[in-house]
Design an enzyme around this catalytic site. Sequence first.
Site, PDB file in Angstrom:
ATOM      1  N   ARG A  54      10.347  14.966  18.133  1.00 32.80           N
ATOM      2  CA  ARG A  54       8.998  15.172  17.602  1.00 32.80           C
ATOM      3  C   ARG A  54       9.026  16.248  16.529  1.00 32.80           C
ATOM      4  NH1 ARG A  54       6.113  19.014  19.468  1.00 32.80           N
ATOM      5  NH2 ARG A  54       6.752  18.754  21.640  1.00 32.80           N
ATOM      6  N   TYR A 107     -11.017   3.926   0.982  1.00 31.97           N
ATOM      7  CA  TYR A 107     -10.578   3.095   2.103  1.00 31.97           C
ATOM      8  C   TYR A 107     -11.520   3.297   3.290  1.00 31.97           C
ATOM      9  CZ  TYR A 107      -7.785   1.899   6.213  1.00 31.97           C
ATOM     10  OH  TYR A 107      -7.357   1.395   7.415  1.00 31.97           O
ATOM     11  N   ASP A 179      -5.075  10.458  -2.736  1.00 31.10           N
ATOM     12  CA  ASP A 179      -4.470   9.303  -2.073  1.00 31.10           C
ATOM     13  C   ASP A 179      -3.833   8.445  -3.155  1.00 31.10           C
ATOM     14  OD1 ASP A 179      -3.891   6.867  -0.847  1.00 31.10           O
ATOM     15  OD2 ASP A 179      -5.591   6.998   0.523  1.00 31.10           O
ATOM     16  N   LYS A 204       2.152   0.435   2.862  1.00 29.61           N
ATOM     17  CA  LYS A 204       1.848  -0.391   1.708  1.00 29.61           C
ATOM     18  C   LYS A 204       3.050  -0.491   0.762  1.00 29.61           C
ATOM     19  CE  LYS A 204      -2.309  -0.490   3.566  1.00 29.61           C
ATOM     20  NZ  LYS A 204      -2.348   0.592   4.556  1.00 29.61           N
TER      21      LYS A 204
END
Length: 384
Positions: A54, A107, A179, A204
């Site tokens: 982690r 978005y 973004d 994406k």
Amino acid sequence: MSDQHSSHSFETLAIHAGNTADPLTGAVVPPIYQVSTYKQDGVGGLRGGYEYSRSANPTRTALEENLAAIEGGRRGLAFASGLAAEDCLLRTLLAPGDHVVIPNDAYGGTFRLFAKVVSRWGVEWSVADTSDPAAVRAAVTPKTKVIWVETPSNPLLGITDIAAVADVARGAGAKLVVDNTFASPYLQQPIALGADIVVHSLTKYMGGHSDVVGGALIAADERVGQELAYHQNAMGAVAGPFDAWLVLRGIKTLPVRMDRHSENAGRVAEMLTKHPKVTKVLYPGLPEHPGHEIAAKQMKAFGGMVSFRIAGGEEAAVEVCNRAKLFTLGESLGGVESLIEHPGRMTHASVVGSALEVPGDLVRLSVGIESGDDLLADLKQALG
């Protein structure tokens, strides 16, 4: 970002940054370290700084170094999804009572995060047309800590002048977050234009093959990067090693894919402008697009996303989506295959009734890298 690659071109960085040969075998592709914990050489004696995956994992480290290099940042961080990255960013930079300016076209998941999650934590937000720096300045309050930008925006393909809004953010003492998912770092470099932090959905264009979900943050400042890294570890929504490996593989072909995406999207947009059933085409590569000149200044090419509006309203738009054959009806974007969707009923259903609600007659395309002729033929038959 390591100085080792600082003088190299983007295409070289995409392939080599973070991708050092495996010291054990000489493998030219970083291994997938599918491991949770690491043997320590005595208490506190960590090999390479690794203790628990982690906190850090060698495969993820390779991706994070690559992300910082290709975005021109000081620190890259990889997450389990784009929204996980956004959540970490907001909880790092904001406290109850702070204010954020968000775009009027964004978005739907980002809007939902602000409207339904972060607002319950006491963070205030307001909407501005980020294509107009004066409107952004007018939306700023003494409590504004973050100005959030998407360019090109989702799904209306609006363009924001990053450098101009960066000036507004600096004047307000706020961080500018961009973004960069639709453009990718190959087409646009927000940090070079004044952004403080870049956000990506790695799902994406960066992954590029519709086979991985991931997110990223890239910080321009090392101190901010360290703060984000602290929260990444504390909150735990990290990218797994196999997901990191898939994205790292995808980035190697990002430049050639984006060139083809942009070429095909330009042809699609041009065809749609001439179709009698299309009332409006939204693509920054078109000279009539209101943000065309700014996009041409801050982007290498105009990307693979095209939206358009249909005569006949919402039902006609839905029918076009249903009749497409080569364009797959589906959410998401940025893969090698072409996708078609109805934002109002699919990706942006969460903004219905808000200031970000999208027109019902809107269709969004993610134009892939198939034969351009085949894509044009499919759209023509879908339009009827």
